[in-house]
Structure formats: structure tokens, C-alpha cells
Write an enzyme that holds these catalytic residues in place. Structure first.
Site, PDB file in Angstrom:
ATOM      1  CD1 TRP A 152      -2.978  -0.969   0.071  1.00  0.00           C
ATOM      2  CD2 TRP A 152      -2.519  -1.887   2.048  1.00  0.00           C
ATOM      3  NE1 TRP A 152      -3.929  -1.922   0.317  1.00  0.00           N
ATOM      4  CE2 TRP A 152      -3.677  -2.501   1.523  1.00  0.00           C
ATOM      5  CE3 TRP A 152      -2.050  -2.300   3.290  1.00  0.00           C
ATOM      6  CZ2 TRP A 152      -4.359  -3.507   2.194  1.00  0.00           C
ATOM      7  CZ3 TRP A 152      -2.733  -3.295   3.956  1.00  0.00           C
ATOM      8  CH2 TRP A 152      -3.874  -3.899   3.403  1.00  0.00           C
ATOM      9  CG  HIS A 166      -6.806   1.180   3.226  1.00  0.00           C
ATOM     10  ND1 HIS A 166      -6.603  -0.022   3.849  1.00  0.00           N
ATOM     11  CD2 HIS A 166      -6.155   2.087   4.022  1.00  0.00           C
ATOM     12  CE1 HIS A 166      -5.875   0.137   4.944  1.00  0.00           C
ATOM     13  NE2 HIS A 166      -5.592   1.394   5.057  1.00  0.00           N
ATOM     14  NE  ARG A 192      -4.493   0.858  -2.498  1.00  0.00           N
ATOM     15  CZ  ARG A 192      -5.088  -0.280  -2.267  1.00  0.00           C
ATOM     16  NH1 ARG A 192      -4.736  -1.357  -2.942  1.00  0.00           N
ATOM     17  NH2 ARG A 192      -6.038  -0.382  -1.355  1.00  0.00           N
ATOM     18  CB  VAL A 249     -10.001  -8.481   8.886  1.00  0.00           C
ATOM     19  CG1 VAL A 249     -10.809  -7.212   8.746  1.00  0.00           C
ATOM     20  CG2 VAL A 249      -9.195  -8.753   7.638  1.00  0.00           C
ATOM     21  CB  ALA A 303     -14.344  -3.948   8.203  1.00  0.00           C
TER      22      ALA A 303
HETATM   23  C1  FA5 Z   1      -7.983  -2.847   0.929  1.00  0.00           C
HETATM   24  O1  FA5 Z   1      -7.771  -1.672   0.498  1.00  0.00           O
HETATM   25  C2  FA5 Z   1      -8.564  -3.071   2.277  1.00  0.00           C
HETATM   26  N1  FA5 Z   1      -8.609  -1.835   3.027  1.00  0.00           N
HETATM   27  C3  FA5 Z   1      -9.956  -3.666   2.093  1.00  0.00           C
HETATM   28  C4  FA5 Z   1     -10.534  -4.209   3.376  1.00  0.00           C
HETATM   29  C5  FA5 Z   1     -11.392  -3.403   4.087  1.00  0.00           C
HETATM   30  C6  FA5 Z   1     -10.200  -5.473   3.795  1.00  0.00           C
HETATM   31  C7  FA5 Z   1     -11.931  -3.893   5.290  1.00  0.00           C
HETATM   32  C8  FA5 Z   1     -10.704  -5.967   4.985  1.00  0.00           C
HETATM   33  C9  FA5 Z   1     -11.589  -5.176   5.700  1.00  0.00           C
HETATM   34  P1  FA5 Z   1      -7.295  -4.015  -1.313  1.00  0.00           P
HETATM   35  O2  FA5 Z   1      -5.966  -3.379  -1.456  1.00  0.00           O
HETATM   36  O3  FA5 Z   1      -7.396  -5.416  -1.747  1.00  0.00           O
HETATM   37  O4  FA5 Z   1      -7.820  -3.958   0.166  1.00  0.00           O
HETATM   38  O5  FA5 Z   1      -8.341  -3.125  -2.129  1.00  0.00           O
HETATM   39  C10 FA5 Z   1      -9.729  -3.341  -2.044  1.00  0.00           C
HETATM   40  C11 FA5 Z   1     -10.373  -3.290  -3.444  1.00  0.00           C
HETATM   41  O6  FA5 Z   1     -10.013  -2.090  -4.112  1.00  0.00           O
HETATM   42  C12 FA5 Z   1      -9.873  -4.382  -4.385  1.00  0.00           C
HETATM   43  O7  FA5 Z   1     -10.609  -5.555  -4.167  1.00  0.00           O
HETATM   44  C13 FA5 Z   1     -10.112  -3.802  -5.738  1.00  0.00           C
HETATM   45  O8  FA5 Z   1     -11.447  -3.970  -6.156  1.00  0.00           O
HETATM   46  C14 FA5 Z   1      -9.895  -2.335  -5.516  1.00  0.00           C
HETATM   47  N2  FA5 Z   1      -8.554  -1.919  -5.953  1.00  0.00           N
HETATM   48  C15 FA5 Z   1      -7.373  -2.182  -5.362  1.00  0.00           C
HETATM   49  N3  FA5 Z   1      -6.365  -1.613  -6.020  1.00  0.00           N
HETATM   50  C16 FA5 Z   1      -6.907  -0.987  -7.078  1.00  0.00           C
HETATM   51  C17 FA5 Z   1      -6.382  -0.164  -8.139  1.00  0.00           C
HETATM   52  N4  FA5 Z   1      -5.100   0.101  -8.228  1.00  0.00           N
HETATM   53  N5  FA5 Z   1      -7.241   0.339  -9.069  1.00  0.00           N
HETATM   54  C18 FA5 Z   1      -8.576   0.084  -8.950  1.00  0.00           C
HETATM   55  N6  FA5 Z   1      -9.130  -0.640  -7.982  1.00  0.00           N
HETATM   56  C19 FA5 Z   1      -8.324  -1.167  -7.046  1.00  0.00           C
END
Ligand code: FA5
Length: 335
Positions: A152, A166, A192, A249, A303
């Protein structure tokens, strides 16, 4: 005819001196140089003259025409720019039709998401886009030097602040003021530092979800998300839940949806997998509950973080996440 040509020249030069705006200038041109103008009419008659008279009169007519033309362009230049303006602006001319804009497809989709969750009893909160590392990482059980900070990586701004990676920090911020039971969502932009491709952007939207109460279980989490996805994509939508690690989590899980762009066959959006990760989720880690001043022995919660851009892409059959931010009207006008 010779005399007539001299007269035309003299009168033309006198008329030019009286001209005070472009409208008069245009009628002067028509009067002297137009197809039916005086000079043109005389010139047309030259061909009917006896052969020996034609060259001299032809020459004279051309000289008159040239003299009037030079005087005309001088006069036009000397008109002030204001006079020109007045003459070309016609206030009675109908205006250009206005093109009406509309909400961006992401905003429209977010409205849909919010409607579904509010109908399930969730409230909507907004968080801040610039965060402290403490809220974006530490209090979410991601201490300094934790390897998942790399995943991240983000943009740092002045004063040690960062662009949130996030929407999860909103969980902590909300629980500074609230006590269980809570059911809330927090949509917003996240940032990001990563290479972009058809499925990844550096700026995109997430929607955080948070539920805390007594006796909340994983089945509450899965059924809430399943209900949500079916509301959006219809009852036939195929989802799968698989374990995933998120430090905040325990247990953590991702929800994938069968790629609707390629019907699960594999394409550039789903990286040829046939499935696309739509959201991260899990049961809130006891440490994070404690960071919220909530007793993990008494309360539990779940969450989730929805990837709004990808959900919207599948909803409309869009094959590149970057189109949303391109500002290309050919794309935007389709929604
Ligand atoms: C998270 O950001 C965690 N905060 C999510 C979470 C919340 C987990 C609460 C548990 C409890 P992640 O990095 O996987 O997780 O991103 C979540 C979602 O954002 C992904 O499943 C995807 O749909 C979207 N996403 C991630 N990176 C990108 C990107 N670079 N461009 C567009 N969508 C993205």
C-alpha cells in the site's frame, strides 16, 4: 464609357471616406465589386466595344478597380477595432445550443451503492483523503516495517501526512465518536503509488463498510455482501469467497466475481483469470477493536472495502479502468 469609369472611381473614393463601420464597408463592396456592381457591369460591356477600343478601356477599367480596391483596404484598416466589432456582432443571432452535462458514471454507480446499503440500514459517512500514517497503518495493526505497508505504498504530503491508500481509516475515525451497534459505509477516493493497467489506477474509489454489534459472525458478512452483489448484478451473479490476509481483520477474505467482461473466459481486465477481485473484507481484528476502545470480548464486527471502479466496470462492461479518469467525452457521453 471612359468618362463613366472616371466617375465611378471618383464617387467610389468619396463613398469610402464616408464609411464608418463594417456593415457600410460590405455594402460598398457589393455596390462596386459585386456581380451586379457598377464596376462589374461596365467591365462586362467592354467585350461589346469595337476591337481597337477594347485594350485601352480594359486597361482603364482595371486601373479603376485596383485603385478602388487599394483605397478600400486602407479604409477598412483605419476603421477602429470597436467599429468592426459592432458591425459583426448581431445580437439577434440565435445562441449556440448548450450541452448539458450529467453525473460521472462512477458517481452514478456510487449513488446506487449508497441506496442499496441505506435500504439495509447502513448510514453513510465521509472520511478524509489526507491521512496520518497512524490511522492509515498503525492503528489498523500495520506497524512500521510491516511488509504489507509496501503493498500500500502511496504519496506522502507535507507534515508527514499521506494520501490514504484505502478507506479503512474511516472505521477508526467513525468509532472515535460512535459506540456499537454501528452499521455504516464510507465511500471516497483513495490513492496508491502503483503501475497502471486495465484493472489498476493510482487514484480510485473504495467504499468501506463497517458493522459492529454483539454476536456478529462471518455468515453475517458473507450474506450482506452476497445480498449487495445480487442487488447490483442480478440473482445469477457468480461470486466466490477466498481467504486473504489483511492485518486489520481475522479471518480476512476477498470476494471475487466472475468477470462479466469475458464471461469468465479470461481477458486483460481479469488478467486472464476469469475472476476479478471486487473487495477485501473480514472480521475486525480484536486489536483494532481495542484501538477503537471497544471490548473484543463483548463485541464483534466485520468490515469490507469495495473496489467501486471495478464494480462499476463490470456493471457497464467497461474494459479499462483508466477510461473513467480520461475526461474523454466519447466515453462519458455513453452514460
Ligand atoms: C484494501 O484496500 C482493504 N482496506 C480492504 C478491506 C477493508 C479489507 C476492510 C478488509 C476489511 P485491497 O488493497 O485489496 O484492500 O483493495 C480493495 C479493493 O479495491 C480491491 O478488491 C479492488 O477492487 C480495488 N482496488 C485495489 N487496487 C486498485 C487499483 N489500483 N485500481 C482500482 N481498484 C483497485
Amino acid at each position: 464609357m471612359k468618362e463613366q469609369l472616371h466617375k465611378i472611381k471618383q464617387r467610389g473614393l468619396e463613398d469610402l471616406e464616408k464609411i464608418s463601420n463594417m456593415k457600410q464597408m460590405r455594402s460598398f463592396e457589393v455596390q462596386y465589386f459585386g456581380r451586379k456592381g457598377e464596376l462589374s457591369q461596365v467591365m462586362r460591356r467592354i467585350k461589346d466595344l469595337p476591337k481597337n477600343e477594347r485594350p485601352a478601356l480594359g486597361k482603364l477599367a482595371n486601373e479603376v478597380k485596383q485603385a478602388l480596391n487599394i483605397a478600400r483596404s486602407k479604409a477598412e484598416k483605419s476603421l477602429t477595432s470597436k467599429q468592426r466589432e459592432v458591425s459583426v456582432i448581431d445580437l439577434t443571432w440565435p445562441s449556440q445550443p448548450h450541452r448539458l452535462g450529467h453525473l460521472h458514471p462512477l458517481t452514478q454507480f456510487l449513488d446506487k451503492v449508497m441506496n442499496i446499503f441505506t435500504s439495509m440500514g447502513f448510514e453513510v459517512l465521509e472520511g478524509q483523503e489526507v491521512e496520518t500514517p497512524e490511522y492509515n497503518f498503525d492503528l489498523l495493526n500495520i506497524p512500521k516495517n510491516h511488509p504489507s505497508r509496501d503493498a500500500w505504498d502511496t504519496f506522502y504530503v507535507e507534515g508527514g501526512m499521506l494520501m490514504r491508500t484505502h478507506t479503512s481509516p474511516v472505521q477508526l475515525r467513525a468509532m472515535k465518536k460512535k459506540r456499537p451497534p454501528v452499521r455504516l459505509i464510507a465511500p471516497g477516493r483513495v490513492f496508491r503509488h502503483e503501475a497502471t493497467d486495465a484493472g489498476h489506477e493510482t487514484t480510485f474509489y473504495q467504499c468501506e463498510g463497517l458493522v459492529i454489534d454483539r454476536s456478529i459472525t462471518v455468515s453475517n458478512l458473507i450474506s450482506t455482501l452476497e445480498q449487495f452483489l445480487k442487488e447490483v448484478y442480478g440473482p445469477k451473479v457468480k461470486i466466490r469467497v477466498r481467504p486473504e490476509y489483511y492485518p486489520f481483520v481475522e479471518p480476512g477474505m476477498d470476494v471475487d466475481m466472475q468477470c462479466l467482461i469475458c464471461d469468465g473466459q479470461g481477458c486483460s481486465v481479469c488478467h486472464q483469470r476469469g475472476w476479478l477481485e471486487m473487495l477485501g473484507s473480514g472480521m475486525i481484528h480484536p486489536k483494532v477493536l481495542s484501538n477503537m476502545n471497544i471490548d473484543p470480548e463483548k463485541f464483534s464486527g466485520f468490515a469490507f472495502g469495495l473496489g467501486i471502479d471495478r464494480l462499476m466496470m463490470l456493471y457497464h462492461g467497461i474494459n479499462d479502468v483508466r477510461l473513467s479518469y480520461s475526461g474523454d467525452l466519447r466515453f462519458l457521453e455513453q452514460f
